[in-house]
Write a protein that holds these residues in place. Structure first.
Motif: not given
Length: 251
Positions: A140-145, A149-150, A206-209, A213-215
């Motif tokens: 959540s910190f490295m990909n705040v949004t 895409q990230n 894995t769960l975070a990515a 990817l599923t929005g």
């Protein structure tokens, strides 16, 4: 074993010294320089207009748009994420310069994880849930949004964690040992505990990515229940101490 007995400060100084030594070899800088060039060019293009599909794919694979959105926190987190991606690229490319296969040990990680799950108490699951929660917060910190895409930063983290588990080494392995040494005053944790923590982080990234990817932007909120479960397991999973036997009175 020597690095596993270091404190956090000692470990980070040793790691920084190794990084500086690597900078003395220009060939080792090539992957990072090329990656930085891609970030600069594609980042500038993304800020000006929507990228074409082929460039969008390159941007996804290189985490180019990480840190471009989300304000100051997003920028700092994006920088951390780019460091992770750069480390991944170096781990993938530099071994080839020396005739070695990249990411050796990833295949061994699954057997290591299976053996570490031989539990003797509920508290043994604590590092797994702590690792899961920490990974969700870091993502959540490295990909705040939390945009798809990230999401590459999460995928990259999974591969690097699997390598750490399989090799029983690497930055994360050494960092967890040094952190435990600092907290416990030199008492080194067993390998199974560290493996469970890294396994939890692997599941978490894995769960975070997958969520990104599923929005679904749930990573930050899911982290706290995982950390709470880890805390509760630590409270209720402790083995009850048995009182010493009563002395037998002399005849």
């Amino acid at each position: 074993m020597e690095k596993e007995r270091m404190t956090v400060g000692q470990f980070l100084r040793s790691y920084w010294k190794d990084c500086v030594n690597n900078l003395k070899h220009p060939l080792n800088l090539l992957p990072t320089v090329l990656l930085a060039a891609i970030w600069i060019v594609l980042g500038w293009m993304a800020a000006k207009a929507k990228l074409a599909l082929p460039l969008k794919i390159v941007s996804f694979l290189t985490f180019t748009e990480g840190g471009l959105f989300g304000g100051v926190i997003g920028a700092v987190g994006g920088i951390v994420g780019k460091v992770v991606v750069a480390a991944f690229v170096n781990a993938a490319v530099l071994p080839l310069f020396h005739g070695k296969m990249p990411f050796s040990g990833v295949g061994n990680s699954f057997s290591q994880m299976a053996s570490s799950m031989r539990l003797n108490s509920a508290g043994a699951l604590r590092p797994l849930f702590y690792g899961l929660g920490v990974a969700l917060l870091l993502y959540s910190f490295m990909n705040v949004t939390q945009s798809g895409q990230n999401a590459m930063v999460g995928i990259v983290a999974v591969v690097m964690l699997l390598q750490s588990i399989g090799n029983k080494g690497g930055f994360l392995w050494g960092f967890l040992f040094s952190m435990a040494n600092s907290v416990t005053g030199g008492r080194v944790p067993d390998y199974a505990t560290v493996t469970r923590a890294l396994m939890g982080m692997t599941v978490g990234f894995t769960l975070a990515a997958g969520l990104s990817l599923t929005g679904l932007h749930w990573c930050f909120w899911l982290a706290w229940p995982m950390l709470l479960i880890g805390f509760l397991l630590g409270l209720f999973g402790k083995k009850k101490s048995t009182p010493p036997p009563m002395p037998v009175p002399a005849a």
